[in-house]
Design an enzyme around this catalytic site. Structure first.
Site, PDB file in Angstrom:
ATOM      1  N   ASP A 107       0.865  -1.186   0.000  1.00 16.42           N
ATOM      2  CA  ASP A 107       0.000   0.000   0.000  1.00 16.42           C
ATOM      3  C   ASP A 107       0.897   1.229   0.000  1.00 16.42           C
ATOM      4  OD1 ASP A 107      -2.344   1.761   0.436  1.00 16.42           O
ATOM      5  OD2 ASP A 107      -3.334  -0.123   0.932  1.00 16.42           O
ATOM      6  N   HIS A 155      -2.922   3.058  -4.643  1.00 24.63           N
ATOM      7  CA  HIS A 155      -2.259   2.657  -3.388  1.00 24.63           C
ATOM      8  C   HIS A 155      -0.849   2.141  -3.667  1.00 24.63           C
ATOM      9  CE1 HIS A 155      -5.586   3.414  -0.687  1.00 24.63           C
ATOM     10  NE2 HIS A 155      -6.414   2.764  -1.487  1.00 24.63           N
ATOM     11  N   GLU A 192      -9.858   2.524  -5.188  1.00 22.86           N
ATOM     12  CA  GLU A 192      -9.457   3.897  -4.868  1.00 22.86           C
ATOM     13  C   GLU A 192      -8.269   4.380  -5.704  1.00 22.86           C
ATOM     14  OE1 GLU A 192     -10.913   4.192  -0.256  1.00 22.86           O
ATOM     15  OE2 GLU A 192      -8.932   3.331  -0.561  1.00 22.86           O
TER      16      GLU A 192
HETATM   17  C1  ACM Z   1     -10.926  -0.578   0.685  1.00 23.36           C
HETATM   18  O1  ACM Z   1     -11.383  -0.559   1.841  1.00 23.36           O
HETATM   19  N1  ACM Z   1     -10.334   0.483   0.168  1.00 23.36           N
HETATM   20  C2  ACM Z   1     -11.028  -1.758  -0.130  1.00 23.36           C
END
Ligand code: ACM
Ligand code: ZN
Length: 554
Positions: free
Chosen positions: A208, A281, A345
């Protein structure tokens, strides 16, 4: 006579003389997840110095449940409990037998406990292991403690007949080790607690923005640079000025350590699914190799939480070569059928301003950046499927078109899951509303800082993974459910346990137990009994109000 032996004697005395119908002693049968069918009976089996454990056939796989339970009993009860080969249901034996006739489900099993013996049967070693966890929970809680059952007659198992099988084939727990690193020993402990409640998938969130946690031999900077951040945000940091702790945080797993985890999980019949996040991420990767981004700008491993604009460039072929190299090493470590590629995201602002990304959109005839994201995921899906792997992605992978063969992890509610199932794609349900175990579980005041929300145990327990909107045929695509533990605000194992448990036990029951058999109040009664066991294991579970006080008072 110890307190346990005395309790066992009292149970035997109380039960004798009752008809089977009147035998209603759930405290003797406090099992989570609740078995599909449990017929209580009179009497008990007592493990003594002469008890043997036999397995048929005895092989590398069937050894695992046998040795697991034998070692646990030996440690607590100081009995030899030899493990031998043999199917005979003789006296004073714990018998484990592979038998395809007992269940249509590979994890299904039957467990019969009488004064004469204990017979556990399943079509698979995995089912024997699940049944062994039931047997473990039927034993007194002191079985969890070294020397806990040394008094004569203490290792007592109440008589019953259980016919059991899981409702869902996917029963997962997730752990984010990027936001905070957890050691190999801590991950093993998490797996141990999962095993007790019959989870079968560990979703390991390895990369991440705030840390890259898996060794990739071809790209050493990923761990040399990407696994370390110079400090960590204090508090939520909703807006500047941000306050930091000034303390470096880092850590990663070598490939050997990751393999050790895979083996440890496999010994508990848990599959490890690694997650390598893309295209978003990705800041820790970009900090290691700036050419992975659209701008090529030098970045630091993130020290704050959130969603960041710098993502993998979708226009450069070198980025795909990198990702394919990474995934080649990852697939060499993890034998699971699935690789999780993230997909959530991913802001599109860099792609909108990147000549290479715009060129890609044009050349591939894509409509916009959403279709570029779909093209990205589809390209990775093709690569992985040519290497015999299936992909899982968060529900954003539906946007701009779903890659063929992709399994969708529905987190922004269940909507994405419904949409994917209607498109005949497999689905894992993990909506924030019920499955995000990083949310507050009690009233926020008085609780350690969490990301937000309010998700008491009762609400977790109430989750139904099969939406009414789906036809029975469409519901077949729902493989199961998963509890997620994101660790922005969780930096220690003790806090991790506090957040995960007992909520994960409710996830386990929803994943295993037939819907008709679920009952929250009765679950709470079983939980109360199991607490003695959790205390002996040393689990730091939440001990506040488990009921949904807000909805109850509204
Ligand atoms: C997430 O909680 N961004 C998958
Ligand atoms: Zn780009």
């Amino acid at each position: 006579m110890t307190r346990i032996a005395f309790a066992a004697l009292m149970i035997t005395m109380t039960v004798s003389g009752c008809s089977r119908k009147e035998v209603n002693m759930p405290e003797r049968y406090s099992i989570i997840p609740k078995p599909a069918e449990l017929v209580m009976a009179k009497g008990s089996f007592i493990i003594d110095g002469k008890t043997e454990l036999t397995v048929s056939p005895l092989n590398d796989e069937t050894m695992l449940p046998a040795v697991f339970i034998a070692e646990m009993i030996r440690k607590s009860a100081a009995v030899p409990l030899p493990v031998k080969e043999g199917p005979e249901e003789a006296k004073n034996r714990i018998v484990m037998v592979l038998d395809t006739a007992v269940s249509d489900d590979t994890e299904g099993y039957t467990l019969s406990v009488t004064a004469k013996n204990i017979v556990l049967k399943s079509p698979s070693a995995a089912g024997l292991f699940r049944g062994a966890q039931t047997l473990r929970q039927l034993l007194p809680p002191q079985v969890e403690a070294e020397g806990g059952l040394t008094a004569e007659g203490a290792a007592v198992v109440p008589a019953c007949h259980i016919t059991d099988a899981p409702r869902f084939s996917y029963r997962g727990m997730h752990l984010d080790v990027s936001r905070h690193f957890f050691t190999v020993e801590e991950v093993k402990r998490y797996l141990d607690i999962m095993a007790l409640h019959k989870f079968n998938v560990f979703h390991w969130h390895l990369t991440d923005d705030q840390g890259w946690r898996i060794e990739i031999k071809k790209y050493p900077e990923l761990t040399a640079v990407g696994s370390q951040r110079k400090e960590t945000l204090i508090g939520h940091g909703g807006r500047p000025p941000f306050v930091y702790d000034g303390t470096p945080h880092g850590g990663f797993y070598t490939q050997d350590q990751a393999r050790e985890i895979v083996k440890y999980a496999a010994d508990r019949f848990i599959t490890v699914i690694p997650e390598i996040e893309m295209p978003g991420h990705a800041v820790a990767a970009i900090a290691s190799y700036p050419w992975l981004s659209c701008t090529g700008k030098e970045l630091e491993v993130q020290t704050r939480w959130g969603v960041f604009d710098d993502v993998f460039c979708a226009g450069r072929d070198t980025v795909f070569a990198f990702l394919e190299d990474v995934l080649t090493e990852v697939t060499g470590i993890f034998p699971s059928e699935y690789i999780h590629i993230g997909g959530d995201e991913c802001p599109k602002v860099r792609w909108e301003n990147c000549p290479a990304c715009q060129k890609r959109i044009k050349e591939e005839g894509l409509k916009d950046e959403h279709e570029l994201q779909s093209w990205f995921i589809t390209r990775m899906e093709k690569y992985l499927s040519s290497h015999g792997k299936k992909i899982i992605g968060w529900d954003e992978i539906l946007e701009g078109g779903l890659a063929p063969g992709a399994t969708v992890m529905s987190w922004r509610g269940i909507k994405g899951g419904i949409e994917a199932a209607k498109m005949e794609h497999d689905v894992i349900m993990t909506p924030t509303t019920h499955m995000y175990l990083d949310y507050y579980q009690g009233e926020p005041h008085g609780e350690p800082l969490a990301i937000g929300g309010y998700l008491p145990l009762e609400r977790v327990y109430s989750f139904e993974p099969l939406p009414d909107e789906l036809s029975p045929e469409e519901q077949e695509y729902i493989l199961g459910l998963q509890g997620n533990v994101w660790t922005e605000y969780i930096s220690t194992m003790s806090h991790l346990e506090y957040m995960a448990f007992p909520r994960a036990f409710a996830v386990a029951e929803t994943g295993w137990t037939p819907e008709m058999k679920k009952d929250f109040e009765e679950f709470l009664a079983r939980l109360e009994i199991l607490k003695e066991r959790y205390d002996l294991i040393g689990i730091n579970y939440f001990k506040g109000d488990y009921r949904n006080t807000r909805e109850r008072t509204q």
